[in-house]
Structures are given as C-alpha cells and as structure tokens.
Design a protein around this motif. Structure first.
Motif, PDB file in Angstrom:
ATOM      1  N   SER A 237       0.833  -1.196   0.000  1.00 56.17           N
ATOM      2  CA  SER A 237       0.000   0.000   0.000  1.00 56.17           C
ATOM      3  C   SER A 237       0.872   1.252   0.000  1.00 56.17           C
ATOM      4  O   SER A 237       0.657   2.175  -0.783  1.00 56.17           O
ATOM      5  CB  SER A 237      -0.901   0.000   1.235  1.00 56.17           C
TER       6      SER A 237
ATOM      7  N   ASN B 159       1.258   4.167  -2.870  1.00 65.84           N
ATOM      8  CA  ASN B 159       0.926   5.551  -2.577  1.00 65.84           C
ATOM      9  C   ASN B 159       2.168   6.426  -2.553  1.00 65.84           C
ATOM     10  O   ASN B 159       2.137   7.564  -2.117  1.00 65.84           O
ATOM     11  CB  ASN B 159       0.196   5.651  -1.243  1.00 65.84           C
TER      12      ASN B 159
ATOM     13  N   ARG C  59      -6.270  -0.562  -8.250  1.00 60.83           N
ATOM     14  CA  ARG C  59      -6.688  -0.248  -6.883  1.00 60.83           C
ATOM     15  C   ARG C  59      -8.212  -0.323  -6.769  1.00 60.83           C
ATOM     16  O   ARG C  59      -8.943   0.137  -7.638  1.00 60.83           O
ATOM     17  CB  ARG C  59      -6.207   1.151  -6.510  1.00 60.83           C
TER      18      ARG C  59
ATOM     19  N   SER D 190     -10.519   1.817  -0.766  1.00 65.04           N
ATOM     20  CA  SER D 190      -9.686   2.974  -0.482  1.00 65.04           C
ATOM     21  C   SER D 190     -10.520   4.150   0.022  1.00 65.04           C
ATOM     22  O   SER D 190     -10.196   4.779   1.032  1.00 65.04           O
ATOM     23  CB  SER D 190      -8.937   3.359  -1.755  1.00 65.04           C
TER      24      SER D 190
ATOM     25  N   LYS E  39     -10.523   6.051   3.569  1.00 71.94           N
ATOM     26  CA  LYS E  39     -10.096   7.443   3.622  1.00 71.94           C
ATOM     27  C   LYS E  39     -11.231   8.448   3.836  1.00 71.94           C
ATOM     28  O   LYS E  39     -10.976   9.598   4.168  1.00 71.94           O
ATOM     29  CB  LYS E  39      -9.332   7.798   2.340  1.00 71.94           C
TER      30      LYS E  39
END
Lengths: 342, 342
Positions: free
Chosen positions: A24, A28, A52, A57, A61
């Motif tokens: 991950s 990123n 992804r 995600s 987030k």
DNA sequence: ATAATTTAAGCAATCGATTGCAGGTTTGAA
DNA sequence: TTCAAACCTGCAATCGATTGCTTAAATTAT
C-alpha cells in the motif's frame, strides 16, 4: 459474466513475501518504503494488472474524489457546456464526475441527490428543476457535510456557494436593445416564477420598460412559456390580439424563441420588421434559423470552470468554514437578424 | 467543511440496544427480522437521517449497481440521446451512471476506462474515440470481469456485445435517393477509415454507385472531413474543381454537412438545384437551416435503451457465459429540402 | 565501541455494511 | 408432553486499502 478474481495488494504482498502495508505504501508513493522494494512492488503490480479498489480505499479514507452534478437535462446546450467546463478542471485534478439529470422532476431530483449522498461524493453541484419549491433535500446535503454549490437556477434560501448569471442586467440590456431598434410593444414569455432566474429576468424586463417610460401591459406577459410548444402556443395567442406585440422576448430559452419564430412565420408576420424575436441561452441553432435569432450568451463553459475552481479553492483551506457567497457572471447580448431592423 | 459524523448502522443499533446485523437486515428488508423491530429500525433510521454508505455496502457485496459510459462527446446530440436512453432504463432499475467523455482522445479514453475499472463498475458502455488503433484497454475491461458493451463506433477485433447501426445499408439508401433525384456526380466526405462506421458508410456509397453503374471518381472522395471546418474546407476544394460535384454526402456528421451548406451558399451554389447536400445523424439543427438538410436518423435514444436492456438481460442469467453478438439497428433516411429537387 | 538516530517493514485496528453460522426462543404438530 | 420446525437475533468474519504504533535493522554520531 465470469467472476474473475481481481488482484489485490495481498496478492502482490504474498508473491513478494512482504506485507500488504508495504505494498500500500509503495503504491501511494510513501517514502517509508525502500526504493528497491518500491520499484519491485510497482513492477509486480503492473505484471499482475493490479487496479486499486477505490471502494475500499475511499471507505477507509472517507473521501471519494468525486463530484456529483445534477442538472435538469444533460442534452441542453447550456448544461452540457457547464458540465464540459467542470470536467475540464476536475479531470486535471484527477476527480471523477457523476452526472445525473432530474428531467425537471422534483421527485427525481431528490432521488439523484440521495444517490449522490449515498455515494459519499465530496461535492454536489446542482441547478434545480423547474418543479418544486421545497429545498430540504439541499439542506440535507449540507447536513451530511458535503460541499454544495448551486448554479444558475438556485434556491435563494439555501445558503451555499452560488455561481449565477446576472440575469436581470442581461435582460435589461436586451430589452434596451429592442427599444433602441424601435420596438414599442414588447411581450414577455416568462418562466415559472418559482425559479430565481425567471424572476430576475422579469425584473430586468420591467426595469427597462420603466426606464424608457413604456407602459407595462399585462396581456403581453405570458406565464409559463418555457418550451418550444408553449412558446408557440403563447405566440399564437399574442399575435391574434387586436393590438399584437411588435416584439417578443422569450426569456425562458431559445427553444421557446424557436416556437415563436415558427408560429410568426406561419402566420405571415415578417421577422424582424413586423416582429422582433429575442431568445435566451445562445443555443447553437439560433445562428442557423432564418432569420437568425438574437439571444443572450451565458458563458456556460466558463461558468463550469468557475464552479470547479471554487470547489478546489474551498477544499484547500479546510480550517476555515465556507462562507456562503455568490459569484455572478455577466452574460452577453448576441445581436442577430431577428431583432435588427435598423 | 465540517467533518460531520454520519449516522451508521452501529449508531442505530446502539440506540435500540440491538446489533448492527439486525439493523442491516431490516434496512435490506430481509424477512429474518421481526416485523415490529423492523418498523422501529426504519423509523429510527429516518429520525437519525441515516444514509447507507454505498462504499461499504458495495465493497462487501462486490457489486456497485453502476454502469460507466464513455463517449467522445457528451454534448453531441447522438451521444446525449443514447445516454438519455440508457439512463431511462438504468434509472428504473436503480442503477447509477458514471459518464465520461474522451474528447476524441485515445489517451483520455484509456484514463476514463481505468478510472471506471477502479470504481468497480458492473458494466462499461463505450463508443470509441476517433484517435487510436490499439484496443488493449478494452480487452483489459473484459479481463477484469466487467461486462463490456460497445456501440456505434466499435472495435471489431474486441469480441463483446455490440449495438450498432446498419451504416452500410443506410448509406446505400441515401445515395440511391440522391441518384433518384437526378444527381450524377456525388462527392463523399469520409471520416477516418480506422473507424468501422466510416468504412461501412464508404462501402454503402461505393455499392450504390456501382449498382447504378455510376463511375467512382477519386477526386470526389475527400478523406477526413469530419468537423464543420473540415467539411467547409473540403467543399471549397470540391466546388472549385473544373467539374464540381452536383451533390455532396457528408458521411461523417451533420456538422460537416453544415460546413458544406455554408460554403456552398457563400460561393453562390443553389441548394438543392445545383448542389444536393446530405448529412448524417439527424441533429436537431438540420431541420432549421435553409434549406433544411436531408439526413439519416439513427434512433439514438432507442439504441441507448437497447444497450441497457441488453446488459440487464445478460446479467440475469449469470450461469451462462456471454455470447458476443451484434445487434444492428436500421437507421432511417429523413428527406428534407437540401436534396429535393424533383 | 556504544548510544542515538534513521530507515524499513510488520502488526493490527479501522472504515461500514453484509452474511453464514449458531444459539436461543416460540410455535405448532404429534 | 415432547420434539421438530419456524423464527429471531447475535457473533464474528469478510470485502480491500490505509495508517498509527511498534519492532527490528541499519546508519550515524559520540
């Protein structure tokens, strides 16, 4: 459909004998991963055709990088241009757009809004439908902590960022132009007065007449003539009056103006000598009719860009709360044959 | 923006002293929950202004009830109508639409596709951009187990469901109509031959000429004239020839035909007597030009509905694999003034 | 050579909803 | 009265990615 298993970060991790955390971080581009392993991870990800999972995600987030747009009709020139303008900016910022159309239905508008809230979009951009006077669904957007930006057709009572046209001023200038051209009995086809834009246009019409000391004649003002058909119908009525108007301002749209033109032509009125016609929105076809139609350009694409920029500006300074404010774009009168008799 | 905490099923569960499972079941109207508690849960959910987090739900279910659409331009009549058609069906099935435009750029098309794959859409509907000959990004969609439906402009080599127009037949009939009207030197403005639709239209043109024993003259066939400007430019060239054509078929679009009309008029050619003009797509403005333009209607909205129905049909029988097949819609010639000289 | 610091990578919780399984209660039939 | 079926409800794992905290290793400073 084959339920193909997609590659996840765990697949990559397993293959390289590391943990998903590192994968991950590498994906990123965090600097907490060794350069070498990062390269290896990226390479493996490409090999495995990894994509992804934005659902996961975003869930984590709490941000979706998505803006929802609700417009009455996608295929109306004004709206599709605004959308194009928004898209130009959002695309460069790697944001997604979800576009919904209300079809001018209040009920569908609410459904669209709810769907967008469910989707956890970061921002909703809306121009409200003709129908409806209750805007609690818009308040609901705000209550869910979603940035709301209204444009063009806005609900005054909901305090948000707003990007609008200066409809009153534009109309004032348009009517003044008609008066300059010597038109004396100017009819107004007005839209539903529940919508701010139509109220403002009417106001501009009235102010222009007042300024030039031209009396306002009630029978020359026709309510709810906002489609081609309604515009045509209204024109039939107007031109059959004992004292018909010598100009018609279709304040609602160019489509309405088109209806006016067709009826006027078929009833034998000469445009622009016997009847002046003025539309609104600068649809591309207004250039093509004969005679071509004088109209008002709203800088629609520019409005779209303004809207998107506004969002990104605001989202950058998270600390300060958003101050509701209105940005007004000044439209431009496009004079064409249908009102040029001098 | 205030980071308002949204209500979750846990909040509801806590308030009612039950577990999230039950709340979830109640909200999904499962019959494994007591009627009374179900009612209570629904009531509480409404009170707390609960909105399901689709991200979480979709992540868990692996299905997003979303269809992605990629078109070259949202604001081209044909495409916006197809979208409207798709939307009509998807809306009734409670599906969402994500609409992307490639702007005729291959690179952007790929980005759109990847974004949609990331979003885990259930289906991607696409009409490819003019640019590009490599369609591995489409294959990639299939490899990710996402249903792919191509329409209008399709990549032949990618085997998917396809909904197309019978371009060849439509063109054949259009050219036959021109011949019937006595036109003898018929020019063709063709689009990039990388696209199937333009190849098919050319084929129809050639077949019609052949059938009527009319020689094919190379200098009357102009490549790449698919915008208004290019159509105008081509027309300037054609009409300056020692032996100019007496009809021009703008096979690419009505926009191109509009360019033809404007140049022809400004060069003093009388339409339709001296020059016949034929477009493609039945854009609304073709009715409004003078003379109005003969064109071909593609039943765009119907195509959209067909596409959506196709998807839902296929997704219902999950067991059987999708058999790639092509549905062909027969377009219709709309005869107007620009080719009517009899 | 040892302590202090930096760097890399793992662990485990988290986002919110769903769902198979299991335990418990109620109802009905035998 | 007893046992099975029907019905509720809870437990806990799961979807895939992210991230704070921790540990281990490597590097630097003293």
């Amino acid at each position: 459909m084959k339920p193909k298993k997609r590659t996840t970060i765990y697949d990559i991790a397993e293959k390289l004998n590391i943990t998903a955390s590192s994968v991950s971080r590498a994906l990123n581009n965090s600097n907490h991963v060794n350069e070498e392993t990062k390269k290896l991870i990226l390479k493996t990800a490409a090999e495995l055709n990894y994509k992804r999972n934005v659902l996961a995600s975003n869930l984590r987030k709490g941000q979706t990088k998505t803006i929802g747009v609700v417009v009455p009709r996608i295929n109306q020139n004004f709206f599709s241009n605004v959308i194009a303008g928004i898209e130009e900016t959002t695309y460069s910022k790697n944001f997604n757009l979800i576009i919904c159309q209300s079809n001018e239905s209040h009920e569908k508008e609410i459904k669209c809004i709810n769907a967008l809230i469910n989707q956890h979009v970061d921002c909703i951009v809306i121009s409200v439908a003709i129908e409806g006077t209750d805007y609690s669904h818009l308040q609901n957007v705000i209550d869910h902590g979603i940035q709301l930006i209204q444009f063009d057709r806005v609900a005054d009572e909901i305090e948000t960022l707003k990007v609008i046209n200066d409809n009153e001023q534009a109309t004032f200038e348009a009517i003044t132009h008609l008066i300059d051209q010597g038109y004396k009995r100017i009819a107004l086809l007005e839209g539903p007065q529940t919508l701010n834009i139509f109220r403002q246009r009417k106001e501009g019409y009235l102010k222009a007449l007042n300024k030039h000391k031209i009396p306002v004649i009630d029978e020359l003002i026709i309510e709810n003539a906002w489609t081609k058909e309604l515009g045509a119908e209204a024109t039939r009525k107007l031109l059959s009056l004992p004292e018909p108007p010598d100009a018609i301002f279709a304040s609602t749209s160019d489509f309405s103006a088109l209806g006016v033109l067709e009826v006027a032509t078929s009833m034998g009125f000469k445009v622009p000598t016997e009847l002046g016609i003025l539309g609104y929105a600068n649809e591309p076809f207004t250039e093509l009719t004969s005679p071509s139609i004088t109209t008002i350009d709203q800088f629609s694409q520019y409005m779209g860009k303004t809207i998107a920029n506004l969002y990104f500006q605001e989202s950058e300074n998270k600390d300060t709360t958003v101050v509701p404010r209105t940005i007004s774009v000044k439209p431009k009168l496009i004079v064409r044959a249908s009102t040029s008799r001098k």
